[in-house]
Each structure stands twice: as structure tokens, then as C-alpha cells.
Scaffold this motif. Structure first.
Motif, mmCIF file in Angstrom:
data_model
loop_
_atom_site.group_PDB
_atom_site.id
_atom_site.type_symbol
_atom_site.label_atom_id
_atom_site.label_comp_id
_atom_site.label_asym_id
_atom_site.label_seq_id
_atom_site.Cartn_x
_atom_site.Cartn_y
_atom_site.Cartn_z
ATOM 1 N N GLU A 3 87.303 58.871 12.084
ATOM 2 C CA GLU A 3 86.445 59.223 13.214
ATOM 3 C C GLU A 3 87.331 59.813 14.293
ATOM 4 O O GLU A 3 88.115 59.102 14.900
ATOM 5 C CB GLU A 3 85.773 57.950 13.760
ATOM 6 N N ILE A 55 88.070 62.467 17.764
ATOM 7 C CA ILE A 55 87.585 63.299 18.858
ATOM 8 C C ILE A 55 88.770 63.904 19.598
ATOM 9 O O ILE A 55 89.900 63.430 19.477
ATOM 10 C CB ILE A 55 86.734 62.512 19.896
ATOM 11 N N ALA A 75 90.009 55.986 22.006
ATOM 12 C CA ALA A 75 90.019 56.998 23.072
ATOM 13 C C ALA A 75 90.210 56.376 24.455
ATOM 14 O O ALA A 75 91.057 56.817 25.224
ATOM 15 C CB ALA A 75 88.744 57.824 23.024
ATOM 16 N N GLN A 95 91.678 58.860 17.544
ATOM 17 C CA GLN A 95 90.742 57.965 16.876
ATOM 18 C C GLN A 95 89.626 57.656 17.873
ATOM 19 O O GLN A 95 89.919 57.266 19.002
ATOM 20 C CB GLN A 95 91.554 56.690 16.640
ATOM 21 N N ARG A 96 88.367 57.786 17.481
ATOM 22 C CA ARG A 96 87.268 57.588 18.448
ATOM 23 C C ARG A 96 87.377 56.245 19.174
ATOM 24 O O ARG A 96 87.321 56.175 20.389
ATOM 25 C CB ARG A 96 85.930 57.684 17.722
ATOM 26 N N ASP A 97 87.588 55.151 18.430
ATOM 27 C CA ASP A 97 87.584 53.843 19.098
ATOM 28 C C ASP A 97 88.897 53.540 19.832
ATOM 29 O O ASP A 97 89.066 52.488 20.420
ATOM 30 C CB ASP A 97 87.227 52.715 18.116
ATOM 31 N N LYS A 143 81.953 68.149 16.546
ATOM 32 C CA LYS A 143 81.281 67.258 15.593
ATOM 33 C C LYS A 143 80.013 67.896 15.002
ATOM 34 O O LYS A 143 79.682 67.690 13.829
ATOM 35 C CB LYS A 143 80.934 65.952 16.327
ATOM 36 N N ILE A 172 86.699 63.373 27.699
ATOM 37 C CA ILE A 172 86.209 63.792 26.386
ATOM 38 C C ILE A 172 85.056 64.729 26.667
ATOM 39 O O ILE A 172 84.040 64.322 27.235
ATOM 40 C CB ILE A 172 85.758 62.579 25.566
#
Ligand code: GDP
Ligand code: MG
Length: 603
Positions: free
Chosen positions: A487, A489, A512, A508-510, A400, A540
Motif C-alpha cells: 500500500e 502513497i 505516512a 507505506q500508507r500506514d 491510485k 499527501i
């Protein structure tokens, strides 16, 4: 044969609407194959096709047909119906002047019917609508004709009602091919000019190219040049009837094969133009390369199998030019490749063919869609020679800190279903982050919905879930629609602290936490107990976000035997050894090779 007695056409339809069965009947009527019970879907030659009951590879057959005292040469190309193989359809279409658009009299228009119709329509081919399976008790040809009129703007009078299974009205289809499809525009007196629209690899004779002659003629022994490579070959020629049938010459308008003695599989470029050495021509426009939607790493189980796997992949990609191949290597898995596929079924079929046709044993990593990142670090921009990079391998996911924006691919999806399922389908689409674009009724009971989906939400199991929640009645197809901000990760899965490279994913970050948790849970079910405790973790970076534990267990197969039956004991031991061959060692942990793909499917 005079060009105006030639018709080149393909059969397009949604999966299972009867393309291959109609092809069988057409082959029988014209005497290309004998009429016996055994000849079923004769053009589906591959083992995967027979096992899965689907057509994966387009096939060509030349038929001789007499009609009103005239002899015609009909070249038929049977095509696959599944969305992942639509590239095969668009290539076949480029060699044709018309299509038979088959629609099941019971199911009506489905998502691939729509997609395939537009492929033919945009290529300005003659379209003959054929309503199949009228022998079924709940067939409703009236309704299907209304749908065809409404959705495709084709007058209902043009529809031909048939039963491919029983042979009813199949003769009418042949007449329509002759009457309604124009002959190819190809001048016999022009220089020889042929489009390579497909190719396959034969273990004995090397590369077989499928060609359509756009002009002139070629005879056995002529010196032929590939416009793409500039190389010269000397060819053997023939027609597909449907097996290869050698001939002395091929003429303008015909579809056939040339075996040009190409040694390297890369020489047969799909979309290439062939011409005679002494009469160069301007190359035909060719094809847009297929766009890979799903990428995965493939590695040999053992590095000693690398050369064998390499040649298997090379040969198989010749049979399937829509697969993209890049060399890749990983610390854990050694040297291998990163392959791009048109969809997950495409990937599974490729893998199955590697194992069945080439006896190769392969490790496949988690599939990923092609994400993008806009770099902000000056150093990285310099390294990559640009701001924007495409990420097809989670191992190369940029941090990031060096990125100003991540992007994910989106597709425009079409769903057709009975309206009683609309509510369920809408809420499923919503849970997959989809945005509704359009909804129309194609008749009083069926709905066509259009949604914009993030590609990663539909790639693995969307279709399976859609099928099961609609009792099999919904169908789905999609096309590329660019990229949107996301978004993202990278998430790792660890077994006793060791990362499992196959399972590293971009998420997707949300999502994870929930994805990590369910992957750990499913992995727990997929890995058998072993002699020590196994910790399964999702992480992560260095942060652990989920954990499951598999307790130690002594897997003693002999405990099941009572006393002295030694042959039984040997059998069991052998069985266990065979089971182990399909295992992969991660640290000390043995993981069944096929566990991963199951872990990735959201159940
Ligand atoms: P494709 O996927 O379009 O190539 O479809 P197939 O030709 O493989 O046919 C799919 C299934 O439908 C097979 O089980 C066929 O036997 C069946 N089928 C095809 N045509 C007819 C027909 O006219 N009537 C009936 N009842 N079944 C048919
Ligand atoms: Mg088929």
C-alpha cells in the motif's frame, strides 16, 4: 610464460578481515613493492578508500614468484567486502580460477563471508580458507575452523592460519595458491580472445581496460576489435605490478591492461570480448548487468555547471559500471539525472567521489527503491506500452485511481550475530516488517538468521542500527527476492508552501503520519533560523498531515565581535559567505545542502 605456470586468484572476505593487508604482504614478498611502513593498503588508491578505510574498487596486481625452482606468474585481484560492492567481486571472480577466502580469527564467519563464499562456489573456483589475525590476543582459530567446516563443508585441515599484519605464514598462502589453484584454461595457439572484466578512466590516457586472456596472444600495435561494438582499436599493453607496467605482448592466461585509445567512455563495455581484426572469435558470455536497488536524482547546484557534471558522471560511471544513468529533469531543479545504485553506501561513495575527484557540487534527492505499479487505466497502459511500470522517481508516482496494485521489492537478508543479541535483532526486524525464514546456530554462540525484508526498510539505515544495537558484532548481507504487494502513497514536504523536490518520497500508507512527522521534526533541526518564520509541512496531495515552525531570527555574525578588530570581522564575513555557498534556496528559504540525507535517516 607457460600457461601452467600462471595462477589467477582473488581475495574475498568480509569487510575489515584483512584482504588489503594480505595483498600488501603478497606484493612485498614477491618484490612488487618495497617493504616499508608507508606501504599500507597500497591497492586502495582512491581518496574515498583511504578516508573511509574500505576498498571500493577491485584492483589487479601481477606478481612473480619462485617456488621449488620454478617461476610463477600470479595475478591477484583485491576486492571490496561491503555488500554494496559485491558486483565488483562477481566480476573479479570471472577472471579467476581460485580465491583466498579470508576469515578474521576473532570475529569468525560474517554475513559477507557467506555471500562471497557462494559467489566463488557457484563459479566452481578453488577455495583456500585463510584464517587471519592469529596475532590478536583473543584470536580463536580453532573455533573459526569449526565454523568453516560446518557452514562451508570445507575440511579444517585446509585452513591456513596467518597474520597478515606480521607476515606470519604468508609464504604458505603463496604455496597454496600454486599448489591448489589450477592454471587458467587458455590455449596459446588459439586466436587472441580477452574478457574485459573491469575498466577505469585516466585523465591523461583515457580508458584503461582490465583484461583476462582466454586464448592466444596480442602484441603492441595489433588491430583489436571490440565484439560488442565492432569497432577497431590499436592498443598499448601491459601488466599491473601493481602500477601499470608496459609490455610488448600479453599471452594466453595472463591478466593485464589494454589502453586502446577509446575516446568515448561508453566504448569500454564491461564483459565485452576483444579479438584481433583478422581473427574473429565467438564472444564470451559476459555479465548479467548489475541490478540497481536504490535510485536518486542528481542535479547541478547551478544549471551552468550541467556540462561539467555530465562529463564527471560519465567518467565516474566508467570506473563503476554498476551505476545506471538516465537523464531526468524537474521544474525546481532543472536538467539532471536519475541514477541507480546498488545500495546507499554505494550512492554516498559515488557522490563523494564526484566531489573529490571531479570537484563537482551536486544536489542529491531522497533515495527511493524501484517500486512497481500495475496500471488499470487504459489510457496509461497505452502510453507506457504495457500494464506494469517501474517507478524510480517519486515525481512520476501514478495516482491510485489509475492503478490496480502497487508492488515493492523484497530481499532475502542474512544476519550473523552472537546469540545474546538474538532477541533485540528479532524485534528490530519485526519493526521493519520482516518475515523470518530460517535460524541456525553456526557454533555454540553464534546465530545465522534469514529474513525476508521489504527493501525500503533496510536501504537507508538498517545496517547502522543493527551495528549499534549489537555493539558492532552483527553483520548483514542480502540478495534480491522479487516483489510483493504494498500500500503506497506519495508524500511531499513543503517549506513555506513550496514543495521540496529533493524530499518527495513514496511511503507505506500506514507509515505516512509517523514518517511525515519525524521528517518535519528533523528538518526543523537541520535548517538554521532565518530572518522570517518558516513553516515545514508534510502533505499527501493537498492534505497537510504534519507541521513544524522555525521562528524568525537575525543571524548577525558581527554581534560576536567587540569593537574594532577588522581582520577578525572580515574573516567571519568570509566564513558566512562560504557557508552560504553550500546552501540551497527553496522559495526564500536557505537549506544546507547536506541536510537532506540526514533528514532521511531514521534515528
Ligand atoms: P579489508 O577490508 O579486508 O581490506 O581489511 P584491511 O586489510 O583494510 O584490514 C582491516 C584492519 O585490520 C586494518 O586496521 C588492518 O591493519 C587490520 N589487520 C589486517 N590484518 C591483520 C592481522 O593479521 N593482525 C592484526 N592484528 N590486524 C590486522
Ligand atoms: Mg580492503
Amino acid at each position: 610464460f607457460n600457461v601452467d605456470k600462471i595462477r589467477n586468484f582473488c581475495i574475498i572476505a568480509h569487510i575489515d578481515h584483512g584482504k588489503s593487508t594480505l595483498a600488501d604482504r603478497l606484493l612485498e614478498i614477491t618484490g612488487a613493492i618495497a617493504k616499508t611502513e608507508k606501504n599500507k593498503q597500497v591497492l586502495d588508491k582512491l581518496q574515498v578508500e583511504r578516508e573511509r578505510g574500505i576498498t571500493v574498487k577491485a584492483q589487479t596486481a601481477s606478481l612473480f614468484y619462485s617456488h621449488q625452482g620454478q617461476q610463477y606468474l600470479l595475478n591477484l585481484i583485491d576486492t571490496p567486502g561491503h555488500v554494496d560492492f559485491s558486483y565488483e567481486v562477481s566480476r573479479s571472480i570471472s577472471a579467476c580460477q581460485g580465491v583466498l577466502l579470508i576469515v578474521d580469527a576473532n570475529q569468525g564467519i560474517q554475513a559477507q563471508t557467506v555471500a562471497n563464499f557462494y559467489l566463488a562456489f557457484e563459479a566452481q573456483l578453488a577455495i583456500i580458507p585463510v584464517i587471519n589475525k592469529i596475532d590478536l590476543r583473543n584470536a580463536d582459530p580453532e573455533r573459526v575452523e569449526s565454523q568453516i567446516e560446518k557452514v562451508f563443508d570445507i575440511p579444517r585441515e585446509e585452513c591456513i592460519r596467518i597474520s597478515a599484519k606480521l607476515g606470519t605464514n604468508v609464504e604458505k598462502v603463496l604455496q597454496a595458491v600454486v599448489d591448489r589453484i589450477p592454471p587458467p584454461v587458455a590455449c596459446p595457439s588459439d586466436p587472441f580472445k580477452a574478457l574485459v572484466f573491469d575498466s577505469s578512466f585516466d585523465h591523461y590516457r583515457g580508458v584503461v581496460t582490465n583484461v583476462a586472456l582466454f586464448g592466444g596472444q596480442v602484441k603492441k600495435g595489433d588491430r583489436i576489435v571490440s565484439a560488442y561494438l565492432g569497432k577497431t582499436y590499436e592498443g598499448e599493453l601491459g601488466l599491473f605490478r601493481p602500477d601499470e607496467h608496459p609490455t610488448q605482448k600479453l599471452y594466453a592466461g595472463q591478466v593485464g591492461y589494454i589502453i586502446a585509445g577509446m575516446k568515448d567512455v561508453k566504448e569500454a563495455q564491461i564483459g565485452d570480448t576483444l579479438h584481433l581484426q583478422e581473427r574473429p572469435v565467438e564472444a564470451l558470455p559476459g555479465f548479467k548487468p548489475a541490478k540497481a536497488m536504490v535510485f536518486a536524482g542528481m542535479y547541478p547546484m547551478d544549471q551552468s555547471e550541467y556540462p561539467g557534471l555530465r562529463s564527471a558522471i560519465e567518467r565516474l560511471t566508467l570506473n563503476d559500471s554498476s551505476v545506471t544513468v538516465q537523464r531526468d529533469s524537474s521544474l525546481a531543479l532543472g536538467a539532471g539525472w536519475r541514477l541507480g545504485f546498488l545500495g546507499l553506501l554505494h550512492m554516498e561513495v559515488f557522490n563523494q567521489r564526484l566531489e573529490q575527484e571531479y570537484n563537482a557540487s551536486v544536489i542529491v534527492t531522497a533515495p527511493t527503491v524501484p517500486y512497481k505499479a500495475i496500471l488499470s487505466s487504459a489510457k496509461l497502459i497505452k502510453e507506457h506500452g504495457g500494464k506494469e511500470i517501474t517507478i524510480v522517481n517519486p515525481a512520476q508516482f501514478p495516482d491510485k485511481a489509475a492503478v490496480s496494485e502497487y508492488l515493492e521489492p523484497v530481499v532475502l537478508g542474512t544476519i550473523l550475530a552472537p546469540d545474546s543479541y538474538t532477541g533485540k535483532i528479532m524485534s528490530m526486524c519485526l519493526s521493519r516488517r520482516a518475515i523470518q525464514k530460517n535460524i541456525v546456530y553456526i557454533d555454540d554462540q553464534r546465530v545465522m538468521m534469514k529474513y525476508l525484508f521489504p527493501l525500503n526498510e533496510i536501504v537507508v539505515d538498517f545496517y547502522d542500527q543493527l551495528k549499534s544495537l549489537s555493539s558492532g558484532y552483527a553483520s548483514f548481507d542480502y540478495e534480491n527476492a522479487g516483489y510483493q504487494t504494498a500500500e503506497l502513497i506519495k508524500m511531499d514536504i513543503l517549506l513555506n508552501g513550496k514543495p521540496v523536490e529533493e524530499l518527495a518520497t513514496i511511503v507505506q500508507r500506514d507509515r505516512a503520519y509517523s514518517t511525515g512527522k519525524s521528517m518535519c521534526e528533523r528538518l526543523k533541526d537541520a535548517i538554521p533560523r532565518q530572518m522570517f518564520e518558516i513553516a515545514i509541512q508534510a502533505a499527501i496531495g493537498s492534505k497537510i498531515i504534519a507541521r513544524e515552525t522555525i521562528k524568525a531570527y537575525r543571524n548577525n555574525v558581527l554581534a560576536k565581535c567587540y569593537g574594532g578588530d577588522i581582520t577578525r570581522k572580515m574573516k567571519l564575513l568570509k566564513k558566512q559567505a562560504e557557508g552560504k555557498k553550500k546552501m540551497r534556496l527553496i522559495g526564500r528559504v536557505e537549506v544546507p545542502k547536506d541536510a537532506f540525507i540526514n533528514v532521511l535517516k531514521r534515528l
